[in-house]
Design a protein around this motif. Sequence first.
Motif, short mmCIF file in Angstrom:
data_model
loop_
_atom_site.label_atom_id
_atom_site.label_comp_id
_atom_site.label_asym_id
_atom_site.label_seq_id
_atom_site.Cartn_x
_atom_site.Cartn_y
_atom_site.Cartn_z
N PHE A 178 13.03 -1.86 -13.13
CA PHE A 178 14.20 -1.87 -12.26
C PHE A 178 13.87 -2.32 -10.83
CE2 PHE A 178 15.59 0.38 -15.92
CZ PHE A 178 16.93 0.02 -16.04
N SER A 179 12.60 -2.27 -10.45
CA SER A 179 12.23 -2.88 -9.17
C SER A 179 12.14 -4.39 -9.33
CB SER A 179 10.89 -2.31 -8.66
OG SER A 179 9.83 -2.64 -9.53
N ARG A 180 11.71 -4.87 -10.48
CA ARG A 180 11.68 -6.32 -10.71
C ARG A 180 13.08 -6.92 -10.67
NH1 ARG A 180 7.08 -6.85 -15.59
NH2 ARG A 180 5.29 -6.91 -14.16
N TYR A 181 14.06 -6.15 -11.08
CA TYR A 181 15.44 -6.63 -11.05
C TYR A 181 16.14 -6.31 -9.73
CZ TYR A 181 15.81 -8.53 -15.71
OH TYR A 181 15.66 -9.33 -16.81
N GLY A 182 15.42 -5.74 -8.78
CA GLY A 182 15.98 -5.49 -7.46
C GLY A 182 16.93 -4.31 -7.39
N LEU A 183 16.98 -3.51 -8.44
CA LEU A 183 17.86 -2.34 -8.43
C LEU A 183 17.17 -1.13 -7.82
CD1 LEU A 183 19.46 -2.80 -11.96
CD2 LEU A 183 20.52 -3.22 -9.74
N ILE B 235 17.43 -8.47 -21.24
CA ILE B 235 18.35 -8.21 -20.13
C ILE B 235 18.33 -9.31 -19.07
CG2 ILE B 235 18.20 -5.72 -20.49
CD1 ILE B 235 16.45 -5.51 -18.01
N ARG B 236 17.64 -10.41 -19.37
CA ARG B 236 17.51 -11.45 -18.35
C ARG B 236 18.83 -12.15 -18.05
NH1 ARG B 236 15.87 -13.45 -23.13
NH2 ARG B 236 16.50 -15.56 -23.75
N GLU B 237 19.80 -12.07 -18.96
CA GLU B 237 21.09 -12.74 -18.75
C GLU B 237 22.24 -11.73 -18.71
OE1 GLU B 237 21.33 -15.74 -17.94
OE2 GLU B 237 19.33 -16.48 -18.48
N VAL B 238 21.98 -10.53 -18.24
CA VAL B 238 23.02 -9.50 -18.21
C VAL B 238 24.20 -9.95 -17.38
CG1 VAL B 238 23.57 -7.21 -17.31
CG2 VAL B 238 21.59 -7.52 -18.77
N ARG B 239 23.95 -10.44 -16.18
CA ARG B 239 25.02 -11.04 -15.39
C ARG B 239 24.39 -11.94 -14.35
NH1 ARG B 239 26.11 -9.04 -10.28
NH2 ARG B 239 25.22 -7.03 -9.72
N GLY B 240 25.16 -12.88 -13.84
CA GLY B 240 24.63 -13.92 -12.95
C GLY B 240 23.80 -13.42 -11.79
N ASP C 78 26.21 -2.41 -13.98
CA ASP C 78 24.91 -3.04 -14.26
C ASP C 78 24.09 -2.20 -15.23
OD1 ASP C 78 25.20 -5.31 -12.71
OD2 ASP C 78 24.33 -4.39 -10.92
N LEU C 79 24.01 -0.90 -14.97
CA LEU C 79 23.19 -0.03 -15.81
C LEU C 79 23.75 0.06 -17.22
CD1 LEU C 79 22.20 2.89 -13.42
CD2 LEU C 79 20.83 0.92 -14.13
N ALA D 97 20.90 9.19 -12.12
CA ALA D 97 21.83 10.32 -12.17
C ALA D 97 23.14 10.01 -11.46
CB ALA D 97 21.17 11.55 -11.56
N GLU D 98 23.07 9.25 -10.38
CA GLU D 98 24.26 8.94 -9.60
C GLU D 98 25.10 7.81 -10.19
OE1 GLU D 98 22.86 8.14 -5.67
OE2 GLU D 98 22.74 10.27 -5.12
N ASN D 99 24.49 7.01 -11.06
CA ASN D 99 25.19 5.81 -11.53
C ASN D 99 25.42 5.76 -13.03
OD1 ASN D 99 25.47 4.07 -9.01
ND2 ASN D 99 23.29 4.58 -8.94
N LEU D 100 25.07 6.85 -13.72
CA LEU D 100 25.36 6.95 -15.14
C LEU D 100 26.11 8.25 -15.41
CD1 LEU D 100 21.98 5.89 -16.82
CD2 LEU D 100 24.11 4.57 -16.82
N GLU D 101 26.87 8.25 -16.48
CA GLU D 101 27.50 9.48 -16.92
C GLU D 101 26.43 10.49 -17.28
OE1 GLU D 101 30.41 11.06 -20.56
OE2 GLU D 101 29.88 8.93 -20.38
N SER D 102 26.62 11.74 -16.88
CA SER D 102 25.63 12.79 -17.15
C SER D 102 25.73 13.20 -18.61
CB SER D 102 25.88 14.00 -16.23
OG SER D 102 24.89 14.99 -16.45
N ASP D 103 24.93 12.54 -19.43
CA ASP D 103 25.03 12.73 -20.87
C ASP D 103 23.62 12.72 -21.46
OD1 ASP D 103 25.20 11.13 -23.69
OD2 ASP D 103 26.91 12.47 -23.43
N ALA D 104 23.22 13.81 -22.09
CA ALA D 104 21.85 13.93 -22.61
C ALA D 104 21.56 12.87 -23.67
CB ALA D 104 21.63 15.33 -23.18
N GLU D 105 22.53 12.58 -24.53
CA GLU D 105 22.30 11.60 -25.58
C GLU D 105 22.08 10.21 -24.99
OE1 GLU D 105 24.42 9.90 -29.67
OE2 GLU D 105 25.28 11.60 -28.60
N LEU D 106 22.86 9.85 -23.97
CA LEU D 106 22.68 8.57 -23.30
C LEU D 106 21.33 8.52 -22.60
CD1 LEU D 106 23.62 5.82 -22.18
CD2 LEU D 106 24.74 7.09 -20.32
N PHE D 107 20.99 9.56 -21.85
CA PHE D 107 19.71 9.59 -21.14
C PHE D 107 18.54 9.51 -22.12
CE2 PHE D 107 21.21 12.04 -17.08
CZ PHE D 107 22.06 10.99 -16.78
N ASN D 108 18.70 10.16 -23.25
CA ASN D 108 17.66 10.16 -24.28
C ASN D 108 17.36 8.73 -24.73
OD1 ASN D 108 16.61 10.07 -27.01
ND2 ASN D 108 17.07 12.24 -27.22
#
Length: 226
Positions: free
Chosen positions: A156-161, A212-217, A8-9, A176-187
Amino acid sequence: MAVTLTDDLNLIYDALFAAFGHQHWWPARTPFEAMIGAILAQNVSWTNAARAVRNLEDAGMLDPHLLAAADTAAIACLIVPSRYYNQKAERIREFSAVYVAEFGADPAAMAAVETGELRERLLALRGFGKETADTILLYACEKPVFVVDAYTRRIFSRYGLLPEGASYDQTQQFFAENLESDAELFNDYHAQIVRLGSTICKKSPLCDRCPIREVRGPLRCAVGRT
């Protein structure tokens, strides 16, 4: 295969990137400018903080040694656009003094300190909260620390995550738990969130424009359903 929170993220990031392009954050020319910008951006838009940064630069004061030795009133008159300029002038002077005394005004020396230890040192400074400290860690020191702000929690609260009222630590841990630990990505992910929150997912959201309204069903914004 079941869709995970990581999926999802990553899908959300991909949709934001496709809509907005790379955000090229933090908009600073040097690590020290990013540090000062993080202080100036407290409780104000980046536009106003950037004006204050440019004022310091135009006055020849965007230098840690000069700021550490300056009178707070001299700093304050240059950073008026950032609001709360008297408080921020004190914070800039005190931070600059620490940066010079403990790190030799060397961003590489600062970045070489273990992340948790450096974060605790920054949080010990007067007026430094978690968002300011983490902004410096990520954007000035290039450490993989996810910066959380009000936009992050709202979206992310509006999307229920995330639950409504999720704390800073809960929100940061979620990424931190659900993404690869990568400074460039976090940036860039944080920058994308700021772009979405400031232009579309506002307090009164423009849901029909949300990339992001149609990311997945199963992933639907609660606001968009009302």
